[in-house]
Design an enzyme around this catalytic site. Structure first.
Site, PDB file in Angstrom:
ATOM      1  N   ARG A 120      -0.388   4.213 -11.454  1.00 19.37           N
ATOM      2  CA  ARG A 120      -1.063   2.978 -11.035  1.00 19.37           C
ATOM      3  C   ARG A 120      -2.390   2.797 -11.760  1.00 19.37           C
ATOM      4  O   ARG A 120      -2.738   1.687 -12.161  1.00 19.37           O
ATOM      5  CB  ARG A 120      -1.293   2.968  -9.524  1.00 19.37           C
ATOM      6  CG  ARG A 120      -0.015   2.827  -8.722  1.00 19.37           C
ATOM      7  CD  ARG A 120      -0.277   2.952  -7.240  1.00 19.37           C
ATOM      8  NE  ARG A 120      -0.861   4.268  -6.974  1.00 19.37           N
ATOM      9  CZ  ARG A 120      -1.577   4.570  -5.908  1.00 19.37           C
ATOM     10  NH1 ARG A 120      -1.810   3.662  -4.982  1.00 19.37           N
ATOM     11  NH2 ARG A 120      -2.063   5.783  -5.740  1.00 19.37           N
TER      12      ARG A 120
ATOM     13  N   ASN B 234       2.197   1.822  -4.833  1.00 24.49           N
ATOM     14  CA  ASN B 234       3.273   2.778  -4.566  1.00 24.49           C
ATOM     15  C   ASN B 234       4.157   2.249  -3.449  1.00 24.49           C
ATOM     16  O   ASN B 234       3.659   1.732  -2.449  1.00 24.49           O
ATOM     17  CB  ASN B 234       2.713   4.135  -4.131  1.00 24.49           C
ATOM     18  CG  ASN B 234       2.214   4.965  -5.287  1.00 24.49           C
ATOM     19  OD1 ASN B 234       2.457   4.656  -6.447  1.00 24.49           O
ATOM     20  ND2 ASN B 234       1.503   6.026  -4.971  1.00 24.49           N
TER      21      ASN B 234
END
Length: 93
Positions: free
Chosen positions: A20, A38
């Site tokens: 990320r 996520n």
């Protein structure tokens, strides 16, 4: 210069490897707005909005595996119309 938004689901070894954060860095470098998050199934959801050519560059980067520590097995993308105004590129929890 046309603006587009996509949503992508990235599968593989993409959680716990900085995916990320490096996606955020790459998206910011490309001048895109959106987020990376996520998901419960182990994937990462990415929403990216901006110039169509820059969004395509991010998709290509994601398909190439993102950060070195990650392993991308599959990526699904589709056009997206966010229900909110996106500013910047964030990491969501």
């Amino acid at each position: 210069m046309s603006n587009v938004c996509i949503i992508a689901w990235v599968y593989g070894r993409v959680q716990g490897v900085g995916f990320r954060y490096t996606t955020q860095h790459e998206a910011q470098r490309l001048g895109l707005t959106g987020y990376a998050k996520n998901m419960d199934d182990g994937s990462v959801e990415v929403v990216a909005c901006g110039d169509a050519a820059q969004v395509e560059k991010l998709i290509k980067w994601l398909k190439e595996g993102g950060p070195r520590s990650a392993r991308v097995d599959k990526i699904l993308t589709e056009p997206h119309s966010p229900r909110e105004t996106l500013t910047g590129f964030s990491i969501r929890y």
